[in-house]
Design a protein around this motif. Structure first.
Motif, PDB file in Angstrom:
ATOM      1  N   ARG A  21      -0.157  -0.680   0.888  1.00 60.92           N
ATOM      2  CA  ARG A  21      -0.139  -0.161  -0.483  1.00 60.92           C
ATOM      3  C   ARG A  21      -0.744   1.239  -0.527  1.00 60.92           C
ATOM      4  N   LEU A  22      -1.814   1.442   0.231  1.00 62.41           N
ATOM      5  CA  LEU A  22      -2.450   2.752   0.297  1.00 62.41           C
ATOM      6  C   LEU A  22      -1.461   3.795   0.793  1.00 62.41           C
ATOM      7  N   GLU A  25       0.921   4.616  -1.981  1.00 65.60           N
ATOM      8  CA  GLU A  25       0.243   5.418  -3.014  1.00 65.60           C
ATOM      9  C   GLU A  25       0.070   6.864  -2.545  1.00 65.60           C
ATOM     10  N   GLY A  28       3.067   9.025  -2.744  1.00 72.59           N
ATOM     11  CA  GLY A  28       3.432   9.370  -4.108  1.00 72.59           C
ATOM     12  C   GLY A  28       2.603  10.501  -4.710  1.00 72.59           C
ATOM     13  N   ILE A  29       1.598  10.963  -3.990  1.00 76.10           N
ATOM     14  CA  ILE A  29       0.766  12.040  -4.523  1.00 76.10           C
ATOM     15  C   ILE A  29       1.480  13.366  -4.301  1.00 76.10           C
ATOM     16  N   LYS A  45      -7.373  12.420  -6.448  1.00 74.47           N
ATOM     17  CA  LYS A  45      -6.521  11.223  -6.465  1.00 74.47           C
ATOM     18  C   LYS A  45      -6.642  10.453  -5.157  1.00 74.47           C
ATOM     19  N   VAL A  49      -7.948   6.612  -5.112  1.00 76.10           N
ATOM     20  CA  VAL A  49      -7.076   5.543  -4.610  1.00 76.10           C
ATOM     21  C   VAL A  49      -7.735   4.829  -3.438  1.00 76.10           C
ATOM     22  N   LEU A  53      -8.789   0.916  -3.605  1.00 73.43           N
ATOM     23  CA  LEU A  53      -8.106  -0.081  -2.776  1.00 73.43           C
ATOM     24  C   LEU A  53      -8.991  -0.671  -1.685  1.00 73.43           C
TER      25      LEU A  53
END
Length: 89
Positions: A21-22, A25, A28-29, A45, A49, A53
Motif C-alpha cells: 500500500r505504501l 501511495e 501517487g504523490i 506527504k 504516509v 502506515l
C-alpha cells in the motif's frame, strides 16, 4: 531482544500488505520539481504516509528502522527529480 526466525517471518508477512500500500501511495504523490512549495508538500506527504502506515511497527526492533530507511529512500527520489528538473533533464 532476540527474535526467532518464525517471529521475524511473521512480522514481515504482517507488514507486507502495508508495504504494498505504501508503494502505491508513494507512486501517487505528484509534485512540480521546480516549485519549492510543491516539493515541500511532497516531502510532507511522504512523511505523513509513512508515519501513518508504519506507525504500529515503530517500536518493532526488526521493522522499526525500516520507517527511517524508507523515508530516506523516498526523500532521495524527490531530490533526484528536483536535481534533474533544475538541470533540464
Amino acid at each position: 531482544m532476540q527474535c526467532s526466525p518464525d517471529e521475524i517471518r511473521h512480522q514481515i508477512l504482517d507488514a507486507e500488505p502495508l508495504l504494498k500500500r505504501l508503494d502505491i501511495e508513494m507512486q501517487g504523490i505528484e509534485f512540480d520539481p521546480l516549485v519549492p512549495s510543491s516539493v515541500n508538500a511532497a516531502y510532507a506527504k511522504v512523511d505523513r504516509v509513512i508515519e501513518h502506515l508504519l506507525a504500529r511497527f515503530k517500536a518493532n526492533p526488526i521493522l522499526g528502522p525500516l520507517t527511517t530507511e524508507l523515508k530516506s529512500q523516498y526523500f532521495d527520489g524527490i531530490r533526484v527529480k528536483v536535481a534533474h528538473a533544475r538541470n533540464g533533464q
